[in-house]
Write an enzyme that holds these catalytic residues in place. Structure first.
Site, PDB file in Angstrom:
ATOM      1  N   HIS A  99     -16.246   0.013  12.831  1.00 53.51           N
ATOM      2  CA  HIS A  99     -15.705  -1.346  12.766  1.00 53.51           C
ATOM      3  C   HIS A  99     -14.232  -1.350  12.374  1.00 53.51           C
ATOM      4  CE1 HIS A  99     -16.839  -0.692   8.555  1.00 53.51           C
ATOM      5  NE2 HIS A  99     -16.088  -1.716   8.211  1.00 53.51           N
ATOM      6  N   ARG A 100     -13.783  -0.338  11.643  1.00 57.16           N
ATOM      7  CA  ARG A 100     -12.384  -0.271  11.229  1.00 57.16           C
ATOM      8  C   ARG A 100     -11.532   0.473  12.255  1.00 57.16           C
ATOM      9  NH1 ARG A 100     -10.523  -1.294   5.474  1.00 57.16           N
ATOM     10  NH2 ARG A 100      -9.223  -2.472   6.923  1.00 57.16           N
ATOM     11  N   HIS A 130     -11.544   4.956  -1.570  1.00 58.50           N
ATOM     12  CA  HIS A 130     -10.088   5.064  -1.419  1.00 58.50           C
ATOM     13  C   HIS A 130      -9.484   5.329  -2.790  1.00 58.50           C
ATOM     14  CE1 HIS A 130     -10.520   2.267   2.291  1.00 58.50           C
ATOM     15  NE2 HIS A 130     -10.293   3.491   2.721  1.00 58.50           N
ATOM     16  N   ALA A 178     -22.291  -7.461   5.963  1.00 64.98           N
ATOM     17  CA  ALA A 178     -23.143  -6.669   6.846  1.00 64.98           C
ATOM     18  C   ALA A 178     -23.421  -5.275   6.314  1.00 64.98           C
ATOM     19  CB  ALA A 178     -22.496  -6.565   8.225  1.00 64.98           C
ATOM     20  N   GLY A 179     -22.798  -4.894   5.209  1.00 58.23           N
ATOM     21  CA  GLY A 179     -23.031  -3.562   4.659  1.00 58.23           C
ATOM     22  C   GLY A 179     -22.622  -2.450   5.605  1.00 58.23           C
ATOM     23  N   LEU A 180     -21.484  -2.623   6.280  1.00 58.56           N
ATOM     24  CA  LEU A 180     -21.065  -1.667   7.308  1.00 58.56           C
ATOM     25  C   LEU A 180     -20.406  -0.412   6.758  1.00 58.56           C
ATOM     26  CD1 LEU A 180     -19.453  -4.208   9.817  1.00 58.56           C
ATOM     27  CD2 LEU A 180     -21.649  -3.050  10.084  1.00 58.56           C
ATOM     28  N   SER A 181     -20.022  -0.431   5.483  1.00 63.64           N
ATOM     29  CA  SER A 181     -19.115   0.595   4.972  1.00 63.64           C
ATOM     30  C   SER A 181     -19.812   1.557   4.014  1.00 63.64           C
ATOM     31  CB  SER A 181     -17.918  -0.077   4.290  1.00 63.64           C
ATOM     32  OG  SER A 181     -16.897   0.856   4.041  1.00 63.64           O
ATOM     33  N   CYS A 207      -6.665  -4.152  -2.283  1.00 63.20           N
ATOM     34  CA  CYS A 207      -7.077  -3.988  -0.888  1.00 63.20           C
ATOM     35  C   CYS A 207      -6.428  -5.027   0.015  1.00 63.20           C
ATOM     36  CB  CYS A 207      -8.597  -4.121  -0.763  1.00 63.20           C
ATOM     37  SG  CYS A 207      -9.532  -2.728  -1.389  1.00 63.20           S
ATOM     38  N   GLU A 218      -6.382   6.500   6.212  1.00 64.68           N
ATOM     39  CA  GLU A 218      -6.791   5.198   5.691  1.00 64.68           C
ATOM     40  C   GLU A 218      -5.617   4.375   5.161  1.00 64.68           C
ATOM     41  OE1 GLU A 218     -10.343   4.087   5.355  1.00 64.68           O
ATOM     42  OE2 GLU A 218     -10.516   5.592   6.929  1.00 64.68           O
ATOM     43  N   ASN A 245      -5.094  -0.928   4.122  1.00 60.95           N
ATOM     44  CA  ASN A 245      -5.483   0.087   5.101  1.00 60.95           C
ATOM     45  C   ASN A 245      -4.792  -0.094   6.447  1.00 60.95           C
ATOM     46  OD1 ASN A 245      -8.480  -0.727   3.653  1.00 60.95           O
ATOM     47  ND2 ASN A 245      -7.676   1.347   3.401  1.00 60.95           N
TER      48      ASN A 245
END
Length: 447
Positions: free
Chosen positions: A137-138, A248, A19-22, A365, A174, A110
């Site tokens: 979202h996170r 990060h 979704a390209g949310l980040s 990750c 984070e 995270n």
């Protein structure tokens, strides 16, 4: 005291999608709207876990979160039954549906910041849940992450799990992705390196992408984790590399015991930091990759530093890499030269983690490192430890519940919500976790 590092890997969730949310994570943005394969994603992660467990590196699992997360949509003003809410948000605000369906909890680097008992003033293992408040979202993750960690590290005589810091930008945290521990044997006291991107009243910060971690948060986490103040260093990440997609620290550096493997441009005032570490850590070795051999952009694209650096019984180290590093001619050339040189990194192992990588998450990750003594390891919920039986059971579970194709439009399917809840219900029994998800505690009421 003898201790070992246990890698707790996140299981990819059933709603894994692109979704390209980040913002700031260039792989996430680049693969927006591609079709995902959640079943392949979870199996790629399981194969990595099992291969490393079979090689003698202790492995455990951390479950995914409930997604789509209907309570968050109710907070945003959507009303009706769960099915009605899914329909409304899909029509009126599909971006919110994608956000509350993100499988980002799989990146458990995270989830929390960990302090081994050897470094803690009270002699316990501490885990402070990350608030992840830079991305909506996170930021949803912390309460369920805390419940999961309490169900895994449930012996309060050995473990202290701390709630996330307040959800304000000043305290953006984070987790372990911005934390390194250096030292000798795992069971001996080490030096903890907390890496931040910004601090109040300091104008040195990135210009293009956000600095997600604040120094104020890092200092608070160190206090909560009762890290001996004599064993802490706070260092700023180079803001210029944040602006090149290093969102990060684990995208530009990885450490294990006495070794720090990083790009020469990873940190602000890097020479000062290296000298500090050399003074504080016996036998410290910095392996700094020169920009002339691998540029920052060439390191970020295949996630060279988002690798795992693992200690083998003979004292040498294994570098666990995504396949993208092997596919990148310049990076692969550098790596082959590295393992041939005189340093502890003597071998490499490559894994296909394409589904996670396309969303911006590599091997590092996907795992939370927890150093445990034998007594502490026995106190961990044994059902989460990776072995032949669990590997077989989780693969069968994935075959039963995970789809092999998912698009953004599929997130509105009420059946996907029901499939996910049923799958997590089964998983909590398999892993002996109890009722950790909101739908289990409310009976998934439609109200």
């Amino acid at each position: 005291m003898t201790a070992h590092e246990v890698n707790f890997d996140g299981l990819v969730g059933l709603t894994h999608h692109y979704a390209g949310l980040s913002f700031g994570n260039e792989a996430s943005t680049r693969h927006r709207f591609q079709v995902s394969n959640p079943r392949l994603a979870v199996k790629q992660g399981l194969l990595k876990m099992k291969a490393l467990a079979d090689a003698g590196f202790p492995q455990a699992v951390i479950p995914p979160h409930e997604r789509p997360f209907i309570p968050a949509l109710r907070q945003l003003g959507f009303t009706g039954s769960d099915e009605q809410i899914l329909d409304k948000v899909a029509r009126q605000a599909p971006r919110w549906l994608s956000s509350v369906s993100s499988a980002s909890p799989m990146w458990v680097a995270n989830a929390a910041t960990v302090c081994p008992s050897a470094d803690a003033l009270d002699g316990k293992v501490h885990l402070t849940v990350a608030n992840l408040n830079n991305k909506f979202h996170r930021a949803l993750e912390a309460p369920v992450t805390e419940a999961l960690l309490r169900a895994i590290f449930r012996d309060e005589s050995q473990f202290s799990v701390h709630s996330a810091l307040p959800q304000v930008a000043l305290l953006g945290d984070e987790g372990a992705a911005n934390h390194n521990r250096l030292g000798g044997e795992y069971g001996s006291a080490g030096v903890q390196l907390f890496v931040y991107g910004r601090e109040e009243e300091n104008e040195i910060r990135p210009a293009r992408y956000p600095a997600r971690q604040s120094r104020e948060a890092s200092e608070a986490v160190a206090r909560l984790n009762q890290v001996n103040p004599q064993q802490v260093i706070f260092a700023q990440q180079n803001p210029e590399v944040i602006d090149q997609g290093v969102f990060h620290n684990d995208v530009i550096a990885v450490s294990n015991r006495q070794v720090l493997f990083c790009h020469e441009a990873a940190f602000a005032r890097q020479k000062v930091l290296i000298n500090q570490l050399r003074t504080r850590v016996d036998g410290f070795m910095a392996i700094e990759v020169p920009a002339g051999e691998v540029s920052v952009s060439d390191a970020v694209a295949p996630y060279l530093f988002n690798s795992q650096l693992l200690s083998r019984d003979d004292g040498s180290m294994l570098l666990v890499l995504p396949r993208e590093c092997q596919d990148h001619a310049g990076v692969w050339r550098y790596l082959n030269k590295l393992v041939a040189e005189d340093n502890p990194i003597s071998a490499m192992q490559v894994f296909d983690l394409r589904e996670s990588m396309a969303n911006g998450g590599g091997p590092a990750c996907l795992r939370l490192r927890v150093v445990l003594t034998e007594e502490e390891r026995r106190a961990v919920n044994p059902a989460v430890m990776m072995n032949d039986a669990l590997f077989t059971a989780l693969n069968a579970w994935a075959d039963r519940y995970y789809r092999d194709r998912l698009t953004a439009a599929d997130l509105a399917d009420p059946l996907l919500l029901r499939e996910g809840r049923e799958a997590l219900d089964v998983l909590t029994r398999l892993l002996d976790l109890g009722s950790v998800y909101p739908f289990q505690q409310t009976g998934a009421a439609d109200g």
